[in-house]
Motif scaffolding. Structure first.
Motif, PDB file in Angstrom:
ATOM      1  N   GLU A  91      15.342  49.366  60.006  1.00 10.82           N
ATOM      2  CA  GLU A  91      15.061  49.037  61.642  1.00 10.82           C
ATOM      3  C   GLU A  91      13.808  48.216  61.542  1.00 10.82           C
ATOM      4  O   GLU A  91      13.812  47.197  62.113  1.00 10.82           O
ATOM      5  CB  GLU A  91      15.281  50.071  62.185  1.00 10.82           C
ATOM      6  N   ARG A  95      14.932  44.416  61.728  1.00  9.20           N
ATOM      7  CA  ARG A  95      15.309  43.908  63.333  1.00  9.20           C
ATOM      8  C   ARG A  95      13.893  43.743  63.890  1.00  9.20           C
ATOM      9  O   ARG A  95      13.520  42.896  64.521  1.00  9.20           O
ATOM     10  CB  ARG A  95      16.258  44.955  64.016  1.00  9.20           C
ATOM     11  N   GLN A  99      11.898  40.360  65.129  1.00  5.59           N
ATOM     12  CA  GLN A  99      11.407  40.197  66.738  1.00  5.59           C
ATOM     13  C   GLN A  99       9.840  39.830  66.532  1.00  5.59           C
ATOM     14  O   GLN A  99       9.388  39.112  67.289  1.00  5.59           O
ATOM     15  CB  GLN A  99      11.485  41.399  67.379  1.00  5.59           C
ATOM     16  N   GLU A 146      25.021  46.717  59.558  1.00  7.64           N
ATOM     17  CA  GLU A 146      24.877  46.505  60.616  1.00  7.64           C
ATOM     18  C   GLU A 146      23.394  46.120  61.197  1.00  7.64           C
ATOM     19  O   GLU A 146      23.309  45.110  61.946  1.00  7.64           O
ATOM     20  CB  GLU A 146      25.296  47.568  61.853  1.00  7.64           C
ATOM     21  N   ILE A 147      22.413  46.540  60.695  1.00  6.89           N
ATOM     22  CA  ILE A 147      20.855  46.421  60.859  1.00  6.89           C
ATOM     23  C   ILE A 147      20.771  45.000  60.363  1.00  6.89           C
ATOM     24  O   ILE A 147      20.153  44.071  61.302  1.00  6.89           O
ATOM     25  CB  ILE A 147      19.964  47.214  60.528  1.00  6.89           C
ATOM     26  N   ASN A 150      22.280  42.493  62.874  1.00  7.08           N
ATOM     27  CA  ASN A 150      21.609  42.124  64.080  1.00  7.08           C
ATOM     28  C   ASN A 150      20.288  41.283  63.805  1.00  7.08           C
ATOM     29  O   ASN A 150      20.109  40.318  64.523  1.00  7.08           O
ATOM     30  CB  ASN A 150      20.746  43.622  64.346  1.00  7.08           C
ATOM     31  N   ARG A 153      21.561  37.729  63.597  1.00  9.53           N
ATOM     32  CA  ARG A 153      21.817  37.159  64.933  1.00  9.53           C
ATOM     33  C   ARG A 153      20.360  36.805  65.751  1.00  9.53           C
ATOM     34  O   ARG A 153      20.400  35.817  66.355  1.00  9.53           O
ATOM     35  CB  ARG A 153      22.572  38.184  65.887  1.00  9.53           C
ATOM     36  N   LEU A 154      19.343  37.579  65.686  1.00 10.57           N
ATOM     37  CA  LEU A 154      18.066  37.442  66.069  1.00 10.57           C
ATOM     38  C   LEU A 154      17.470  35.789  65.383  1.00 10.57           C
ATOM     39  O   LEU A 154      16.978  34.975  66.276  1.00 10.57           O
ATOM     40  CB  LEU A 154      17.095  38.317  65.866  1.00 10.57           C
TER      41      LEU A 154
END
Length: 297
Positions: A91, A95, A99, A146-147, A150, A153-154
């Motif tokens: 994470e 992710r 960001q 899944e992380i 994500n 997608r970012l």
């Protein structure tokens, strides 16, 4: 004068300088590019700095590095590895790290030509030996997978005002110099965990780097494209070990044949990147890759 005028060097920032990032940095330097690298590892930073590469030691998820690297770049590559093999480590690195990059890019004056994230074929949960393309489903993927999805997608949907094109490369199992677990086990006669029939999708370090460079420099690939990157060989673990035993002329270490339910067992299709980018692996199978390793080790 614009930062990225044609008479200036091509500029690239590489976030994460582990097995792929450090090799990518060296390759970009050989191309004459202006390379900036960010890494958590002090020793890696010293090694890159000694080669004349501008290096920042920082944790990607934090923002203290934002003011140290200009966002006005031609290329940005996020090939960071997980800070730890835990969900929290994934994470933080994937992710939250993504960001942080997108926030940093907001400070730029010009668009980045291409932003690329190196993901993993672990986002595919298939266990039935089927051929997996970029359009194959992700239902039932692990929490770590899944992380990664994500983070993908970012990358693909982030900050259109500052990014001309975004890409995701999903790498198969990486191997090469300094990273050849099966070879080590066969050499040392260690029994191998798991079943022999499970398919192992591989990608040599050198081919991973060449796929990144091919993608960054492509002219006609639309933004938002995802590519699977593997050697396309689709060999079983048993087939690879049998071959290594013959090459090394050692006794077969055997498998314990303890099957763990849910482990991936699929054939990663690499035809999209080969057709779209005219990219081809230098090592199109484990045989050529391991022969190269045996010749130099």
């Amino acid at each position: 004068m614009h930062v990225k005028d044609s008479f200036l060097k091509t500029k690239i920032v590489i976030f994460g300088c582990g097995y792929i990032g450090a090799r990518l940095a060296a390759s970009c330097q050989l191309l004459g590019w202006e390379v900036t690298a960010l890494t958590r590892n002090v020793e890696t930073a010293q090694m890159l700095h000694a080669k004349g590469i501008k290096t920042i030691v920082a944790d990607l998820k934090n923002k203290d590095w934002h003011r140290k690297i200009t966002p006005d770049q031609n290329y940005v590559v996020d090939c960071v590895g997980a800070a730890a093999p835990t969900l929290e480590g994934y994470e933080a690195s994937y992710r939250v790290g993504m960001q942080s990059i997108l926030h940093w890019l907001e400070g730029g004056d010009e668009k980045v030509d291409a932003f690329l994230f190196t993901s993993s074929t672990s986002v595919y949960p298939q266990t039935d030996g089927s051929l997996v393309t970029e359009d194959s489903g992700n239902n039932g993927v692990s929490s770590r997978g899944e992380i990664l999805l994500n983070a993908e997608r970012l990358c693909l949907h982030g900050n259109r005002e500052r990014i001309s094109k975004s890409f995701v490369l999903r790498f198969a199992g990486l191997y090469g110099p300094g990273r050849h677990l099966l070879l080590n086990k066969v050499r040392e006669g260690q029994q191998i965990n798991g079943v022999s029939h499970r398919i192992l999708n591989l990608l040599h370090q050198e081919d991973a780097v060449s796929s990144i460079l091919s993608c960054l420099q492509s002219k006609n690939i639309p933004t938002g494209t995802i590519f699977n990157v593997s050697d396309g060989r689709h060999a079983s673990r048993g087939e690879i070990v049998d071959w290594l035993v013959r090459e090394l002329q050692v006794e077969h270490p055997g498998f314990d044949q303890k099957d763990v339910p849910g482990l991936p067992n699929r054939k990663i299709d690499n035809s999209k990147i080969m057709e779209s980018l005219s990219w081809a692996p230098r090592f199109p199978g484990f045989e050529s890759g391991y022969q190269d390793l045996l010749a130099t080790s």
